[in-house]
Design a protein around this motif. Sequence first.
Motif, short mmCIF file in Angstrom:
data_model
loop_
_atom_site.label_atom_id
_atom_site.label_comp_id
_atom_site.label_asym_id
_atom_site.label_seq_id
_atom_site.Cartn_x
_atom_site.Cartn_y
_atom_site.Cartn_z
N LEU A 174 26.99 34.50 26.00
CA LEU A 174 25.65 33.79 26.53
C LEU A 174 24.79 33.39 25.26
O LEU A 174 24.30 32.31 25.64
CB LEU A 174 24.96 34.86 27.27
CG LEU A 174 25.57 35.29 28.61
CD1 LEU A 174 24.94 36.65 29.45
CD2 LEU A 174 25.89 34.15 29.68
N GLN A 175 24.59 34.09 24.31
CA GLN A 175 23.86 33.70 23.25
C GLN A 175 24.76 32.49 22.56
O GLN A 175 23.63 31.25 21.94
CB GLN A 175 23.61 34.60 22.21
CG GLN A 175 22.81 35.83 22.72
CD GLN A 175 22.81 37.01 21.84
OE1 GLN A 175 23.80 37.39 20.87
NE2 GLN A 175 21.87 37.95 21.94
N GLU A 176 25.79 32.44 22.42
CA GLU A 176 26.29 31.16 21.88
C GLU A 176 26.64 30.12 22.78
O GLU A 176 27.07 28.85 22.24
CB GLU A 176 27.77 31.71 21.01
CG GLU A 176 27.73 32.65 20.06
CD GLU A 176 28.85 33.41 19.55
OE1 GLU A 176 29.77 32.91 20.26
OE2 GLU A 176 28.82 34.33 18.83
N ASN A 177 26.64 29.98 24.04
CA ASN A 177 26.83 28.98 24.95
C ASN A 177 25.81 28.93 26.00
O ASN A 177 25.90 28.57 27.25
CB ASN A 177 28.15 29.40 25.63
CG ASN A 177 29.22 29.41 24.71
OD1 ASN A 177 29.96 28.37 24.31
ND2 ASN A 177 29.62 30.92 24.39
N MET A 178 24.35 29.15 25.59
CA MET A 178 23.37 28.93 26.51
C MET A 178 23.13 27.50 26.93
O MET A 178 22.50 27.41 28.06
CB MET A 178 21.97 29.53 25.83
CG MET A 178 21.56 28.69 24.58
SD MET A 178 20.08 29.25 24.00
CE MET A 178 20.49 30.91 23.48
N VAL A 179 23.69 26.73 26.31
CA VAL A 179 23.35 25.19 27.10
C VAL A 179 24.25 24.94 28.14
O VAL A 179 24.10 24.64 29.32
CB VAL A 179 23.68 24.13 26.03
CG1 VAL A 179 23.57 22.75 26.59
CG2 VAL A 179 22.48 24.31 24.82
N SER A 180 25.79 25.37 27.90
CA SER A 180 26.81 25.31 29.04
C SER A 180 27.38 26.69 29.20
O SER A 180 28.57 26.88 28.78
CB SER A 180 27.63 24.23 28.98
OG SER A 180 27.03 22.97 28.52
#
Length: 321
Positions: A221-227
């Motif tokens: 989630l932290q590394e892919n918060m945009v998508s």
Amino acid sequence: MSAMSVFAPTSFFGDRERKISIRPGIDIRLGDFRLERPGVFPFRSSCGTCELAFVLSGTIRNRIRDVEQEVVVPPRYAAVWAPPSREGIHGCAPGEDIRFACISIQCSLFDSLGANLGLSAVWEKVGADHRLFPMNVAMQAAVQQIFLCPYRGRAGMVFLEAKALELISHIMSELNPDPLGFPGCPCGPNSPNAGPNSAAPAGNFPALAGTSQFRHVRRILQENMVSPPSLAELAARAGLSVTTLTRGFRKIYGVSVFEFLRSERLEKAKMLLESGEANVTEATYAVGFSSPAHLTRLFSRRFGISPSALRRNVSTLHSDS
């Protein structure tokens, strides 16, 4: 002479850094500069001192005596340096904006706090070496807030000490494989002070046996918060059912998956605004919100100030400095 009286924190970059003595045993050093030509800076750490370095921008290269491999701390990484004493050189490339904060802590201070905060576990996991961690959004925000401390005098010192302890807690969390908390932590489920809502999962609930899977979900989630992936995709990547994921995540972290993602987005937006890296519109889309109005509504509710007002305050602060 007491151990505390010989506390002598490392100087990383000489007169290019600023030292703030918080209280006996804890110092903060801040670096914010750009070199015009390649530079190397000799250092020698004090025996019995732990160094927690947080690099916001630029790359710091470290050549340490008796260590064959160069230690590289890239942007948005944290490094933990434990005893014994070390000496070597730090290096930076020209043209890079170097921005870091380092907390120096007397080992005896760790020992004196360890009975209540579980800090002795940090030493057991770091040992006599160093560790590197990617900085999460909360770490980056705390370091930015140190640079932008809004108070002076005693209030400022209290604020800085609080941020230093916050960063220490983040490092403790990274070093601790059990997100349910250190034994003895006064707010953890294993504490005698824990209430009925903080009890560890009981029976055959899988959260205790598979906490690393939930940490993996958090990092996704932290590394892919945009998508971000869907709940079903998250569950599949963690090897869990959707039900186990949603129930276990809330049991461990106290919030739902969606609430955690929203909180990370807001912290990241705040960090971008405070650092001057983005305006409100840029921050909105950089963290995955659908519109500036959506960000403004949630941001104001969370932080008590609108993102545009925060941006103006930061611009004024930079123009006055």
